[in-house]
Enzyme design. Structure first.
Site, mmCIF file in Angstrom:
data_model
loop_
_atom_site.group_PDB
_atom_site.id
_atom_site.type_symbol
_atom_site.label_atom_id
_atom_site.label_comp_id
_atom_site.label_asym_id
_atom_site.label_seq_id
_atom_site.Cartn_x
_atom_site.Cartn_y
_atom_site.Cartn_z
ATOM 1 N N HIS A 131 12.167 -4.260 -19.560
ATOM 2 C CA HIS A 131 11.765 -4.756 -20.880
ATOM 3 C C HIS A 131 10.763 -3.813 -21.542
ATOM 4 C CE1 HIS A 131 13.552 -8.571 -19.554
ATOM 5 N NE2 HIS A 131 13.577 -8.902 -20.831
ATOM 6 N N LYS A 135 5.843 -7.014 -23.159
ATOM 7 C CA LYS A 135 6.196 -8.312 -22.556
ATOM 8 C C LYS A 135 5.083 -8.784 -21.622
ATOM 9 C CE LYS A 135 9.905 -10.706 -20.079
ATOM 10 N NZ LYS A 135 9.781 -11.896 -20.944
#
Ligand code: NAD
Length: 247
Positions: A131, A135
């Site tokens: 990601h 995040k």
């Protein structure tokens, strides 16, 4: 015409949902509500869609349930105690349908299903999720859920923990393991959006199932399917998009 109310309407997801709904011929945007604004406009809608914050979504759902309004929650962070709280508010004879969707990406839902199907055929299974660097949580909810689904399928097939001869390791080198011994590895890298690989290994072969979310628009077909399908669900709580995709 489905009248849609959006909570978190000024956010990244909420604003995109507002634009997407407004462009559909069978939908109209009935209310766009963000933090600090009154929710009253939602009362005249057929369904409310929440993309707010894990600390705000429960209060919004309670408000919708109290008015018999159907609600779709895309906001993250729904663990078992939170789901139990929602069930409790819905009560024994619910009037509302509450649909909690951890991942609106049709590709991601299919990736999890394919991984669940493949799990019983392979000796080894590991999950790598990748990601963007912004995040906050690791591993992702999707990766945890994928690992759990693989573990359940392995257990049902009589498979034990995947083989691993590691006897010494630096902390974190093998990622984390959830129940069932499926290792999950998290990569955080500027430039990425949301990606996941599920690796299966057996004698002389490796199967890789990979999904890439490249843009938030990837969530919109799932959001529209939820808006169109929520009224067909039984009153009460439903988790996941699967029943609306025929899975
Ligand atoms: N289920 C999925 O497929 C999926 C996909 C992407 C993001 N998400 C989740 O959706 C949520 C929102 O993501 P985002 O990137 O749009 O966040 P964001 O921070 O850009 O937007 C959130 C918005 O909600 C508003 N808000 C906060 N509390 C509120 C309240 N009580 N009432 C009304 N509005 C309120 C904020 O002011 C903000 O405008 C996150 O939890 C994220 O993890 C889920």
């Amino acid at each position: 015409m489905i009248k849609v109310g959006v909570l978190g309407a000024k956010g990244r997801m909420g604003s995109l949902v507002c634009r997407t709904v407004a462009a559909e011929e069978d939908m109209e945007l009935g209310a766009a509500v963000d933090q600090g604004q009154p929710r009253d406009g939602l009362a005249g809608c057929d369904v409310a869609v929440d993309f707010t914050h894990p600390g705000a979504v429960l209060d919004n759902l309670r408000w919708c349930i109290g008015r018999g309004l159907d609600a779709i929650a895309g906001t993250s962070g729904f663990d078992d105690p939170k789901l139990a709280q929602v069930r409790d508010w819905l009560g024994a004879a619910p009037r509302s349908r509450v649909l909690v969707v951890p991942n609106f990406s049709v590709g991601a839902v299919l990736m999890m299903r394919f991984a669940e199907q493949a799990a019983r055929f392979f000796t080894s299974a590991e999950v790598i999720e990748l990601h963007h660097a912004g995040k906050a949580d690791a591993p992702s909810g999707t990766a945890s859920r994928t690992a759990a689904m693989i573990s359940e399928a392995r257990t049902a097939a009589g498979l034990g923990v995947p083989p691993d001869a590691t006897v010494s390791e630096l902390d974190g080198a093998r990622g984390t393991t959830l129940d069932g011994g499926v290792h999950v590895h998290s990569v955080r890298l500027a430039g990425l959006v949301a990606h996941q690989e599920v690796l299966f290994g057996g004698p002389g072969e490796v199967l890789t199932i990979r999904h890439d979310s490249l843009d938030r628009v990837s969530f919109m077909p799932g959001v529209l399917a939820a808006i169109r399908g929520v009224a067909s669900l039984p009153p009460g709580l439903t988790v996941g998009l699967d029943p609306l995709l025929g899975l």
